[in-house]
Design an enzyme around this catalytic site. Structure first.
Site, PDB file in Angstrom:
ATOM      1  N   SER A 111       0.843  -1.194   0.000  1.00  0.00           N
ATOM      2  CA  SER A 111       0.000   0.000   0.000  1.00  0.00           C
ATOM      3  C   SER A 111       0.877   1.241   0.000  1.00  0.00           C
ATOM      4  O   SER A 111       2.043   1.188   0.422  1.00  0.00           O
ATOM      5  CB  SER A 111      -0.840  -0.040   1.288  1.00  0.00           C
ATOM      6  OG  SER A 111      -1.377   1.215   1.579  1.00  0.00           O
ATOM      7  N   TYR A 148      -0.861  -1.217  10.403  1.00  0.00           N
ATOM      8  CA  TYR A 148      -1.045  -1.476   8.972  1.00  0.00           C
ATOM      9  C   TYR A 148       0.190  -1.032   8.184  1.00  0.00           C
ATOM     10  O   TYR A 148       0.711  -1.788   7.354  1.00  0.00           O
ATOM     11  CB  TYR A 148      -2.293  -0.727   8.484  1.00  0.00           C
ATOM     12  CG  TYR A 148      -2.626  -0.962   7.029  1.00  0.00           C
ATOM     13  CD1 TYR A 148      -3.113  -2.187   6.592  1.00  0.00           C
ATOM     14  CD2 TYR A 148      -2.453   0.052   6.081  1.00  0.00           C
ATOM     15  CE1 TYR A 148      -3.418  -2.403   5.262  1.00  0.00           C
ATOM     16  CE2 TYR A 148      -2.756  -0.159   4.750  1.00  0.00           C
ATOM     17  CZ  TYR A 148      -3.241  -1.389   4.334  1.00  0.00           C
ATOM     18  OH  TYR A 148      -3.536  -1.602   3.012  1.00  0.00           O
TER      19      TYR A 148
HETATM   20  N1  LIG Z   1      -8.841  -0.895  -0.507  1.00  0.00           N
HETATM   21  C1  LIG Z   1      -7.829  -0.049  -0.445  1.00  0.00           C
HETATM   22  O1  LIG Z   1      -8.015   1.178  -0.458  1.00  0.00           O
HETATM   23  C2  LIG Z   1      -6.405  -0.551  -0.378  1.00  0.00           C
HETATM   24  C3  LIG Z   1      -5.359   0.375  -0.444  1.00  0.00           C
HETATM   25  C4  LIG Z   1      -4.058  -0.087  -0.386  1.00  0.00           C
HETATM   26  C5  LIG Z   1      -3.790  -1.442  -0.268  1.00  0.00           C
HETATM   27  N2  LIG Z   1      -4.830  -2.323  -0.195  1.00  0.00           N
HETATM   28  C6  LIG Z   1      -4.527  -3.749  -0.029  1.00  0.00           C
HETATM   29  O2  LIG Z   1      -5.167  -4.490  -1.045  1.00  0.00           O
HETATM   30  C7  LIG Z   1      -5.564  -5.775  -0.534  1.00  0.00           C
HETATM   31  C8  LIG Z   1      -7.063  -5.991  -0.745  1.00  0.00           C
HETATM   32  O3  LIG Z   1      -7.775  -4.924  -0.119  1.00  0.00           O
HETATM   33  P1  LIG Z   1      -9.376  -4.867  -0.164  1.00  0.00           P
HETATM   34  O4  LIG Z   1      -9.746  -3.480   0.192  1.00  0.00           O
HETATM   35  O5  LIG Z   1      -9.887  -5.452  -1.420  1.00  0.00           O
HETATM   36  O6  LIG Z   1      -9.719  -5.814   1.084  1.00  0.00           O
HETATM   37  P2  LIG Z   1     -11.083  -6.515   1.549  1.00  0.00           P
HETATM   38  O7  LIG Z   1     -12.236  -6.097   0.705  1.00  0.00           O
HETATM   39  O8  LIG Z   1     -11.173  -6.317   3.026  1.00  0.00           O
HETATM   40  O9  LIG Z   1     -10.767  -8.049   1.255  1.00  0.00           O
HETATM   41  C9  LIG Z   1      -9.816  -8.742   1.984  1.00  0.00           C
HETATM   42  C10 LIG Z   1      -9.890 -10.206   1.634  1.00  0.00           C
HETATM   43  O10 LIG Z   1      -8.917 -10.928   2.402  1.00  0.00           O
HETATM   44  C11 LIG Z   1      -9.553 -12.025   3.072  1.00  0.00           C
HETATM   45  N3  LIG Z   1      -8.730 -12.314   4.263  1.00  0.00           N
HETATM   46  C12 LIG Z   1      -8.334 -11.447   5.230  1.00  0.00           C
HETATM   47  N4  LIG Z   1      -7.543 -12.083   6.124  1.00  0.00           N
HETATM   48  C13 LIG Z   1      -7.429 -13.373   5.692  1.00  0.00           C
HETATM   49  C14 LIG Z   1      -6.730 -14.513   6.163  1.00  0.00           C
HETATM   50  N5  LIG Z   1      -5.998 -14.459   7.280  1.00  0.00           N
HETATM   51  N6  LIG Z   1      -6.820 -15.669   5.459  1.00  0.00           N
HETATM   52  C15 LIG Z   1      -7.570 -15.732   4.312  1.00  0.00           C
HETATM   53  N7  LIG Z   1      -8.240 -14.674   3.820  1.00  0.00           N
HETATM   54  C16 LIG Z   1      -8.178 -13.514   4.494  1.00  0.00           C
HETATM   55  C17 LIG Z   1     -10.983 -11.524   3.285  1.00  0.00           C
HETATM   56  O11 LIG Z   1     -11.927 -12.559   3.470  1.00  0.00           O
HETATM   57  P3  LIG Z   1     -12.313 -13.139   4.947  1.00  0.00           P
HETATM   58  O12 LIG Z   1     -12.492 -11.944   5.840  1.00  0.00           O
HETATM   59  O13 LIG Z   1     -13.536 -13.952   4.735  1.00  0.00           O
HETATM   60  O14 LIG Z   1     -11.137 -13.967   5.350  1.00  0.00           O
HETATM   61  C18 LIG Z   1     -11.226 -10.829   1.944  1.00  0.00           C
HETATM   62  O15 LIG Z   1     -11.521 -11.783   0.937  1.00  0.00           O
HETATM   63  C19 LIG Z   1      -5.145  -5.791   0.933  1.00  0.00           C
HETATM   64  O16 LIG Z   1      -3.877  -6.380   1.079  1.00  0.00           O
HETATM   65  C20 LIG Z   1      -5.072  -4.317   1.284  1.00  0.00           C
HETATM   66  O17 LIG Z   1      -4.228  -4.043   2.374  1.00  0.00           O
HETATM   67  C21 LIG Z   1      -6.129  -1.912  -0.246  1.00  0.00           C
END
Ligand SMILES: NC(=O)c1ccc[n+]([C@@H]2O[C@H](COP(=O)([O-])OP(=O)(O)OC[C@H]3O[C@@H](n4cnc5c(N)ncnc54)[C@H](OP(=O)(O)O)[C@@H]3O)[C@@H](O)[C@H]2O)c1
Length: 269
Positions: A140, A153
């Site tokens: 990120s 984070y």
């Molecule tokens: N959205 C943003 O603005 C943003 C910005 C920068 C970076 N990112 C990064 O991009 C990635 C995706 O973000 P997102 O916003 O799409 O996240 P999200 O919608 O919260 O999705 C996260 C996914 O990870 C799964 N998960 C979490 N912990 C887990 C574990 N221990 N084992 C297996 N599955 C797990 C969740 O499902 P369950 O809860 O059912 O396990 C879900 O499918 C992350 O690494 C995040 O840090 C996001």
């Protein structure tokens, strides 16, 4: 990497950026393994994606445990016999100043964001060596400089850079590629949750505006990093500027963050 035979695992793909990445890989003809902890959510994603392609496996497990990581890789190998790519997309976040945050929250963020990335990578490496495949770490812009209210984070996302770099050097002789993608602020699913100071989950407010990337744009960048074997991709112009400032003038970057601290607090509510 040939789409017709390539098998790509996308961790944390039951929703959000991971799900969109899985969708785009399937559309290109890859075989894809989707994953998440919540079996109902994962099953709904599986059903939705399966209507577009049958080259799909879902593995419900917590990848932050060695057992979960074993399950993910073992089932992939039993079903498809190979792994060509691993997208370490799993990630959770928390809110709160470190002084107010429970140790449990720090532990939970590190479990998913660091162990949940390292354990599947370790298990997948023997197979990635065979296929001369690629591992991509999803970090990120919060992994460039520490930000207020997000320290666990930020720290967890900074750790991914070290893993991506070490693995790239260690695995060079085996032909395994390792890259990192620094994602900017992205639209979120309505059910996306973050931990509060005490570790209770709360929903994030919807995000909109010109500075917010769509999940589709971000997923396209991730797929490109995987297929073009990019070492480091920084998304958004703001992210590139931040990264340059961190290298050249980190004090100035910190001053700007301090000056905008209220904006960070407001945006991260
Ligand atoms: N959205 C943003 O603005 C943003 C910005 C920068 C970076 N990112 C990064 O991009 C990635 C995706 O973000 P997102 O916003 O799409 O996240 P999200 O919608 O919260 O999705 C996260 C996914 O990870 C799964 N998960 C979490 N912990 C887990 C574990 N221990 N084992 C297996 N599955 C797990 C969740 O499902 P369950 O809860 O059912 O396990 C879900 O499918 C992350 O690494 C995040 O840090 C996001």
């Amino acid at each position: 990497m040939e789409p017709n035979k390539g098998v790509i695992i996308v961790t944390g793909s039951s929703r959000g950026i991971g799900k969109e990445t899985a969708r785009q890989l399937l559309a290109l003809g890859f075989t894809v393994v989707v994953n998440g902890r919540n079996p109902e959510r994962l099953q709904a994603t599986y059903m939705e994606l399966q209507s577009a392609s049958k080259k799909l496996l879902s593995v419900a497990c917590d990848v932050s445990t060695p057992e979960g990581a074993n399950t993910l890789i073992n089932l992939t190998i039993e079903t498809f016999g190979r792994v060509d790519g691993l997208v370490n997309n799993v990630g959770v976040s928390s809110r709160g100043m470190l002084a107010d945050v429970s140790p449990l929250v720090v532990k939970m963020v590190f479990e998913s964001n660091v162990y949940g990335v390292v354990f599947p990578t370790q298990r997948a490496l023997p197979y990635l060596r065979r296929s001369k495949g690629s591992v991509i770490f999803i970090s990120s812009l919060a992994g460039i400089h520490g930000l207020p209210g997000l320290s666990p984070y930020c720290a967890s996302k900074m750790a991914l850079r070290a893993f991506a770099e070490s693995i790239r050097i260690e695995e060079h002789k085996y032909g395994v590629h390792s890259g990192i993608v620094l994602v900017g602020k992205t639209a979120v699913e309505p059910d996306k949750e973050v931990y509060d100071e005490q570790g209770s989950k709360r929903h994030l407010a919807p995000r909109e505006g010109t500075r917010i990337q769509s999940m589709e744009e971000v997923a396209t960048g991730i797929v490109r990093a995987l297929l073009k074997r990019k070492d480091r991709v920084i998304m958004t112009r703001l992210g590139k500027l931040q990264s340059l400032m961190q290298r050249v003038t980190p004090k100035l970057l910190e001053k700007i963050i301090v000056r905008n601290i209220h904006r960070f607090e407001e945006e991260n509510k």
